[in-house]
Write an enzyme that holds these catalytic residues in place. Sequence first.
Site, short mmCIF file in Angstrom:
data_model
loop_
_atom_site.label_atom_id
_atom_site.label_comp_id
_atom_site.label_asym_id
_atom_site.label_seq_id
_atom_site.Cartn_x
_atom_site.Cartn_y
_atom_site.Cartn_z
CE LYS A 37 46.72 19.78 24.40
NZ LYS A 37 46.08 21.52 25.36
CB SER A 39 48.65 13.51 27.55
OG SER A 39 50.44 14.14 27.75
CD GLU A 52 47.00 28.06 23.25
OE1 GLU A 52 46.69 26.89 23.40
OE2 GLU A 52 45.36 28.39 22.70
#
Length: 397
Positions: free
Chosen positions: A89, A377, A111
């Site tokens: 991210k 991830s 969010e």
Amino acid sequence: MSYQVDENGYYGEFGGQYVPELLMPNIVELTDRYLEIIEAPEFQRRFQGFLRDYVGRPSPLYFAERTSDKVGYQVYFKREDLNHTGAHKINNAIGQALLAQKLGKRRIIAETGAGQHGVATATACARLGLDCVIYMGEVDIQRQAPNVKRMKMLGATVIPATSGSKTLKDATNEAMRDWIANPEDTHYIIGSVVGPHPFPDMVARFQSVIGAELKEQLGEKIGRDYPDSIVACVGGGSNAIGIFFHYLDEPRAKLIAVEAAGEGLTSGKSAATTALGKKGVLHGSTTLFMQTADGQVEEAHSVSAGLDYPGVGPQHAHLFSTGRVFFASVTDEDALCAAKECAQLEGIIPALESAHALSYLKVLKNDSDHVTVLNLSGRGDKDMETYMLHGLDQKDA
């Protein structure tokens, strides 16, 4: 066939800009300026410098030897879990925060579901001196408490979403409402390849560093820049599009996206969008999402907060509809088992999201020369409470 966005903001029949009139000036400004800004040499030098010196890229490509022995073919992990903040991210958060600065926006909203995007956004804002507000479902705040504490320590304000299922969908709704109320000074850092154009394309471009690195790393390790298959988990789909991006036009690489089946496809508690969803408009774009009989958004379920989303991004909807990416799904139970197995085979505790992709490795039947790359991830620190709740901290008898 093109798998990228067209000049109108569509991927085939999916995409577009379905937003309230009050937001159109922001969307038009982004659409007109994002490529000019992010493709400028000065911006790229700064962005790449942050990725190298702050995020810690390139992330390693690791040969998972014991996993390979177990499944019978060669498995490599792309170690996004080793990035600063513990997931992929941060790539997009840094990129969009730098973009917001160029646009003159000093207030950032975002969010988050599993909390990794919230942490990454709070981190980027702290580093660049931007105000930060994170919306997070009340349910996710409870099950991802460590990440909430991290966001607050980084200086972000965390606001609970208390409507609907109180998860990622509802946090996205609240962030959209905030942006409508504060269009002048605020930039919304969407965390996945969802939302109105240009967000899906913009996020994909920032995350495409994953696939770009992979091509170079594979050349060094196996003598060719493509694997036989790539496996990645998909909620909204940013980590998957990041590793798929540079292989969409490479037919020798099979691309596999793994969604969350929850308690099963027919259980009524699932998040397997491509298996259960249909076309409609969700969060600003035409895409595939799970719907009730009267067209309302159906609540999604997954043990993983980051996959607990009722839709996929419009590019993924296009990749599914054209058959370029094969979509599969994995249950909560199988993902939990895969997380424990990865921990005990490789000494790596994966995020629950990544565990869904890990579980699918045992379904693939390949010969011993087959090379699969799995996008790991995120790391599993944030999921330890869930793992303990399901007894994964207990030694097997």
